[in-house]
Design a protein around this motif. Sequence first.
Motif, PDB file in Angstrom:
ATOM      1  N   GLN A  42       0.852  -1.180   0.000  1.00 22.58           N
ATOM      2  CA  GLN A  42       0.000   0.000   0.000  1.00 22.58           C
ATOM      3  C   GLN A  42       0.886   1.227   0.000  1.00 22.58           C
ATOM      4  O   GLN A  42       1.753   1.384   0.859  1.00 22.58           O
ATOM      5  CB  GLN A  42      -0.912   0.005   1.233  1.00 22.58           C
ATOM      6  N   LYS A  82      -2.891  -5.231  11.083  1.00 24.63           N
ATOM      7  CA  LYS A  82      -2.217  -4.295  11.985  1.00 24.63           C
ATOM      8  C   LYS A  82      -2.657  -2.852  11.732  1.00 24.63           C
ATOM      9  O   LYS A  82      -1.886  -1.923  11.942  1.00 24.63           O
ATOM     10  CB  LYS A  82      -0.684  -4.388  11.843  1.00 24.63           C
ATOM     11  N   SER A  83      -3.880  -2.690  11.263  1.00 26.15           N
ATOM     12  CA  SER A  83      -4.445  -1.354  11.091  1.00 26.15           C
ATOM     13  C   SER A  83      -5.958  -1.497  11.047  1.00 26.15           C
ATOM     14  O   SER A  83      -6.506  -1.965  10.054  1.00 26.15           O
ATOM     15  CB  SER A  83      -3.946  -0.719   9.795  1.00 26.15           C
ATOM     16  N   PRO A  84      -6.643  -1.138  12.147  1.00 26.53           N
ATOM     17  CA  PRO A  84      -8.105  -1.293  12.164  1.00 26.53           C
ATOM     18  C   PRO A  84      -8.772  -0.570  10.997  1.00 26.53           C
ATOM     19  O   PRO A  84      -9.764  -1.059  10.455  1.00 26.53           O
ATOM     20  CB  PRO A  84      -8.496  -0.674  13.514  1.00 26.53           C
ATOM     21  N   ASP A  85      -8.226   0.573  10.589  1.00 29.43           N
ATOM     22  CA  ASP A  85      -8.817   1.288   9.450  1.00 29.43           C
ATOM     23  C   ASP A  85      -8.732   0.456   8.181  1.00 29.43           C
ATOM     24  O   ASP A  85      -9.681   0.365   7.418  1.00 29.43           O
ATOM     25  CB  ASP A  85      -8.086   2.619   9.221  1.00 29.43           C
ATOM     26  N   ARG A  86      -7.559  -0.146   7.972  1.00 29.54           N
ATOM     27  CA  ARG A  86      -7.373  -0.951   6.771  1.00 29.54           C
ATOM     28  C   ARG A  86      -8.244  -2.205   6.834  1.00 29.54           C
ATOM     29  O   ARG A  86      -8.857  -2.598   5.840  1.00 29.54           O
ATOM     30  CB  ARG A  86      -5.898  -1.314   6.595  1.00 29.54           C
ATOM     31  N   ALA A  89     -11.617  -1.340   5.780  1.00 29.53           N
ATOM     32  CA  ALA A  89     -11.705  -1.139   4.330  1.00 29.53           C
ATOM     33  C   ALA A  89     -11.678  -2.485   3.612  1.00 29.53           C
ATOM     34  O   ALA A  89     -12.407  -2.703   2.637  1.00 29.53           O
ATOM     35  CB  ALA A  89     -10.545  -0.259   3.856  1.00 29.53           C
TER      36      ALA A  89
END
Lengths: 206, 183
Positions: A42, A82-86, A89
Amino acid sequence: MNRHWPRAFGVLVLAAATGTAGAAPTYTVVPAQSSLSFIGTQQGEKFTGVIRDFDARIAFGTADLAGSRLEVAMRLKSIDSKSPDRDQAIATTDWFDVAKYPVATFRTLAIRATPTGAVGDAELTIKGHTQRLAFPFAWKAAADGGATLDARVTLDRLDFGLGTGEWADESMVGRKVEVVVHLTLAPAAPPPAAPGKPPVAKPAHP
Amino acid sequence: MLRSTATTWGVVTRLFHWGMLLLFAGILSVGYYMTDLPLGPQKLKVYALHKSVGLTLLALAALRLLWRLGERRPLPAPMPAWQAWAASAAHVALYALMFLVPLTGWLFNSAAGFPLQWFHLFNLPALHASDPALKSIAKELHETGAMLLIVLGLAHGAAALKHHFLDRDGTLASMLPVVGGRR
């Protein structure tokens, strides 16, 4: 070599018929020592997503490749990148559409031996898209009767309808995704005796 | 007149001042606009631009501070002590915020577990591992810092206008993009 063939064939037929000696042994996954992950890109940076919740049915033995198979069911809600936002998505309709396609499946149709190791002719289904792929894997027998299975395959996310449309642009998310499989396997408990067969001998009760 | 003199700011300082003002005005506008965008590659691109400009501003802030430390400053116009004190305090705070707002943004991005790329050219390391608790703290600091920067920036601009139109001294003129000395 050739003169041994009829005998080897006979053993195989016997093994297939009885389903015991010589048949591909079955294994269960040791979850704490196994991982199913993928490495994506990314914005120029690699990230790793782990699929925490999966089941695998494994039968493998070089003596019985025909009876060997690998089957995995992955519950995609459990992806952790390792990224709640990702992760949020990833679950949307543009990506895995987890609400509609909660499970991805993998299964081998055949496993063949090659000079560099075993290769599965496999089918991977994600988001309703089924793709055939070659699945080379390293199998290492362990002293305790278990084994480890390691594999790396590179997929094109667009083959599975992941991030199509506006997301297809590679500058944000790369198309190539490397899947990394590491399974630690324990020998499966022998299946319970089928009805009609004599029960396994038990030690006599005093 | 690259360097500042006893009566006026040098060209380099003026470039830093007005260039960074333009970039800050742009990045702050984008910052308030981008959060409500629907999730999609467009949103990521706007965020990527915001981050690239933010990193540029952080680097410019460092260069500006270094330059300022090696420069003399024009003598301030005569003014009441409290005004001189307030002006100095605002300048120190503005310098601090020029660093803190980009840095908390970087921390916010790191704690969110997102990559950080400068105009598609190279990536910068995370300041901290992904951490939801830290993420919300950094977000709070980043937003509060941005708000303070706007408030202080407006106060700074209002004070410059007051010097120009009420006190009729050369404070504003000494920093204007068109090079001119104090009247």
